[in-house]
Design a protein around this motif. Structure first.
Motif, short mmCIF file in Angstrom:
data_model
loop_
_atom_site.label_atom_id
_atom_site.label_comp_id
_atom_site.label_asym_id
_atom_site.label_seq_id
_atom_site.Cartn_x
_atom_site.Cartn_y
_atom_site.Cartn_z
N THR A 9 32.68 44.22 40.46
CA THR A 9 34.11 44.48 41.29
C THR A 9 33.82 43.42 42.40
O THR A 9 35.01 43.27 43.53
CB THR A 9 34.19 45.79 41.90
N GLY A 10 33.05 42.51 42.63
CA GLY A 10 33.34 41.25 43.11
C GLY A 10 33.97 39.66 43.30
O GLY A 10 34.44 40.24 41.54
N THR A 11 33.77 39.37 44.11
CA THR A 11 34.65 37.83 43.70
C THR A 11 33.43 36.75 43.24
O THR A 11 32.76 37.43 42.97
CB THR A 11 34.63 36.92 45.38
N SER A 12 33.85 35.30 43.67
CA SER A 12 32.76 34.64 42.09
C SER A 12 31.35 34.84 43.00
O SER A 12 30.36 34.43 42.05
CB SER A 12 33.39 33.39 42.48
N GLY A 53 30.49 37.09 32.84
CA GLY A 53 30.22 36.37 34.25
C GLY A 53 28.17 36.39 34.05
O GLY A 53 27.50 36.88 33.34
N PRO A 54 27.94 35.77 35.04
CA PRO A 54 26.89 35.28 35.50
C PRO A 54 25.63 36.57 35.49
O PRO A 54 24.36 37.30 35.39
CB PRO A 54 26.11 34.80 36.76
N ILE A 73 38.40 37.12 27.14
CA ILE A 73 37.68 36.18 28.13
C ILE A 73 39.14 35.96 28.72
O ILE A 73 40.25 35.70 28.64
CB ILE A 73 37.29 35.00 27.58
N THR A 74 39.30 35.91 29.91
CA THR A 74 40.45 35.81 30.60
C THR A 74 40.33 34.14 31.11
O THR A 74 41.88 33.80 31.40
CB THR A 74 40.27 37.40 31.83
N HIS A 75 40.01 34.02 31.06
CA HIS A 75 40.20 32.61 31.52
C HIS A 75 38.38 32.06 31.81
O HIS A 75 37.08 32.49 31.84
CB HIS A 75 40.53 32.32 32.92
N GLY A 76 38.31 30.83 32.08
CA GLY A 76 37.33 29.88 31.12
C GLY A 76 36.14 29.83 32.34
O GLY A 76 35.38 28.79 32.34
N HIS A 77 36.59 30.31 33.51
CA HIS A 77 35.47 29.93 34.94
C HIS A 77 33.94 30.62 34.88
O HIS A 77 33.88 31.72 34.33
CB HIS A 77 36.59 30.37 36.53
N LYS A 78 33.11 30.12 35.62
CA LYS A 78 31.97 30.54 35.13
C LYS A 78 31.46 32.11 35.31
O LYS A 78 31.14 32.25 35.07
CB LYS A 78 30.80 29.66 35.64
N ASP A 79 32.74 32.39 36.85
CA ASP A 79 31.80 33.71 36.64
C ASP A 79 32.92 34.63 35.53
O ASP A 79 32.19 36.28 36.46
CB ASP A 79 33.02 33.85 38.14
N HIS A 80 33.24 34.38 35.45
CA HIS A 80 33.75 35.18 33.86
C HIS A 80 32.84 34.62 32.56
O HIS A 80 33.49 35.59 31.76
CB HIS A 80 35.24 34.80 33.66
N THR A 81 32.29 33.64 32.44
CA THR A 81 32.06 33.30 31.16
C THR A 81 30.01 32.75 30.95
O THR A 81 29.38 32.49 30.36
CB THR A 81 32.39 32.17 30.55
N GLY A 82 30.00 33.06 32.88
CA GLY A 82 28.52 32.40 33.04
C GLY A 82 27.58 33.61 32.05
O GLY A 82 26.45 32.77 32.15
N GLY A 83 27.98 34.24 31.52
CA GLY A 83 26.44 34.60 30.64
C GLY A 83 26.95 35.19 28.96
O GLY A 83 26.20 36.02 28.51
N THR A 258 46.30 52.75 40.88
CA THR A 258 46.39 51.41 40.36
C THR A 258 44.79 51.22 41.91
O THR A 258 44.43 51.84 42.48
CB THR A 258 47.06 50.83 41.86
N TRP A 259 43.97 50.34 41.01
CA TRP A 259 42.81 49.88 41.30
C TRP A 259 42.51 48.60 42.15
O TRP A 259 43.25 47.48 41.32
CB TRP A 259 41.71 50.19 40.45
N LEU A 260 41.71 47.84 43.02
CA LEU A 260 41.76 46.38 43.76
C LEU A 260 40.68 46.30 42.93
O LEU A 260 38.90 47.56 43.05
CB LEU A 260 41.49 47.07 44.69
N THR A 261 40.19 45.08 42.35
CA THR A 261 38.90 44.69 41.54
C THR A 261 38.97 42.94 42.36
O THR A 261 39.63 42.64 43.06
CB THR A 261 38.65 44.85 40.69
N HIS A 262 38.01 42.29 42.17
CA HIS A 262 37.39 40.84 42.96
C HIS A 262 37.16 40.75 43.60
O HIS A 262 37.60 40.21 44.77
CB HIS A 262 38.52 40.07 41.81
N LEU A 263 36.70 42.16 44.94
CA LEU A 263 36.87 42.37 46.14
C LEU A 263 35.72 41.91 46.61
O LEU A 263 34.67 41.22 46.49
CB LEU A 263 36.93 43.52 46.26
N SER A 264 36.21 40.51 48.21
CA SER A 264 35.37 40.53 48.87
C SER A 264 34.97 40.64 50.00
O SER A 264 34.88 42.23 50.05
CB SER A 264 35.94 38.55 49.20
#
Length: 292
Positions: A9-12, A53-54, A73-83, A258-264
């Motif tokens: 549930t964290g950011t990049s 992700g990683p 896969i939602t999109h190609g950024h490494k924090d979503h594909t790095g693993g 509603t649940w909040l994610t990708h939290l910093s």
């Protein structure tokens, strides 16, 4: 029934951030330890992962996940594909290629990041994937039961055992996802200017890494039991919803929860953050499981 477990549930950068000494990053509450964003969905006997992700390896071990039918896969950024290299374990244990569902632009990113997985004569031990191309149309994910088994040949690589006993080299199949009898509904949004996808499965919608969700997508989100939205902070952000935007969007969509994610770490500790928010809009945390 559909069940979703938040694996991250964290950011990049995750939480805690390397070297940070803020109260959130130093918190002893396990709900403030956040892997990079990912979710595990059980639906109609299927095991579906959203993003790898990683932290993929740690997430699989922490949640005792032993089988995957599909990775969306939602999109190609490494924090979503790095693993994605670590799916090799499932190749070996399940004796199956891992089925990846993504848009053509994401496939292009995977070809750049994992060129060795797409070579005609692959390095022995490279991950075995089948890529299914998707777009904004609902599509179907199937069980891997009954598909051909991979067989490892030492120092050579994976092969498929044929009925006559012969071995056929594994392929790098690029397929189009089937659209008959769909069980996954893509949700189009934008991560700054980058087109990305969220996904609805049953009465749960998982949306991350968006700063814009067009109104044309709202009909896909009616009647939800649970909605997941991303937010990275209190202030406007070029590629993510601010907290105010996420709350407003949640009210417009009208899911029961509603649940909040990708939290910093810009937000307070989990316990304090919960007190700031309405009862029906709460921060998710790693390991939280919800169901419709």
């Amino acid at each position: 029934m559909t069940e979703l477990t938040f694996l991250g549930t964290g950011t990049s950068q995750g939480v805690p951030i390397i070297a940070c000494q803020c109260p959130v990053c130093k918190s002893a509450d396990p709900r403030d330890k956040r892997y990079r964003a990912s979710a595990f969905i059980r639906h109609d006997g299927l095991n579906i992962l959203v993003d790898a992700g990683p932290d993929f390896r740690s997430q699989m071990l922490a949640n005792d996940i032993r089988h995957l039918d599909a990775i969306l896969i939602t999109h190609g950024h490494k924090d979503h594909t790095g693993g994605l290299d670590d799916v090799r374990s499932f190749n070996y244990i399940d004796k199956k290629a891992v089925e990846i569902y993504c848009e053509p632009r994401v496939l292009k990113a995977l070809r750049n990041d994992y060129a060795y997985a797409f070579e005609e004569h692959k390095y022995p031990g490279a991950p075995e994937w089948h890529v299914h191309l998707i777009d904004e149309r609902p599509f179907r994910v199937d069980s891997l039961a009954g598909t051909g088994d991979l067989e490892w040949v030492h120092d050579v690589g994976y092969f498929y055992r044929q009925p006559d006993g012969s071995l056929q080299p594994s392929d790098n199949a690029i397929l189009e996802a089937p659209h008959d009898n769909p069980n996954i509904v893509p949700i189009r949004g934008y991560h700054d200017k980058l087109p990305v996808l969220g996904f609805r499965v049953g009465n749960i919608a998982y949306i991350t890494d968006m700063s814009t969700l067009p109104e044309t997508e709202f009909p896909k989100l009616q009647g939800l039991e649970h909605l997941t939205l991303n937010t990275v902070g209190y202030y406007p952000h070029h590629s993510h919803f601010s907290l105010e935007q996420a709350i407003a969007l949640a009210r417009t969509i009208g899911a029961k929860h509603t649940w909040l994610t990708h939290l910093s770490h810009a937000f307070p500790t989990h316990s304090r953050f919960c007190q700031e928010l309405p009862e029906d809009i709460q921060p998710a945390y790693d390991g939280l499981t919800i169901h419709d």
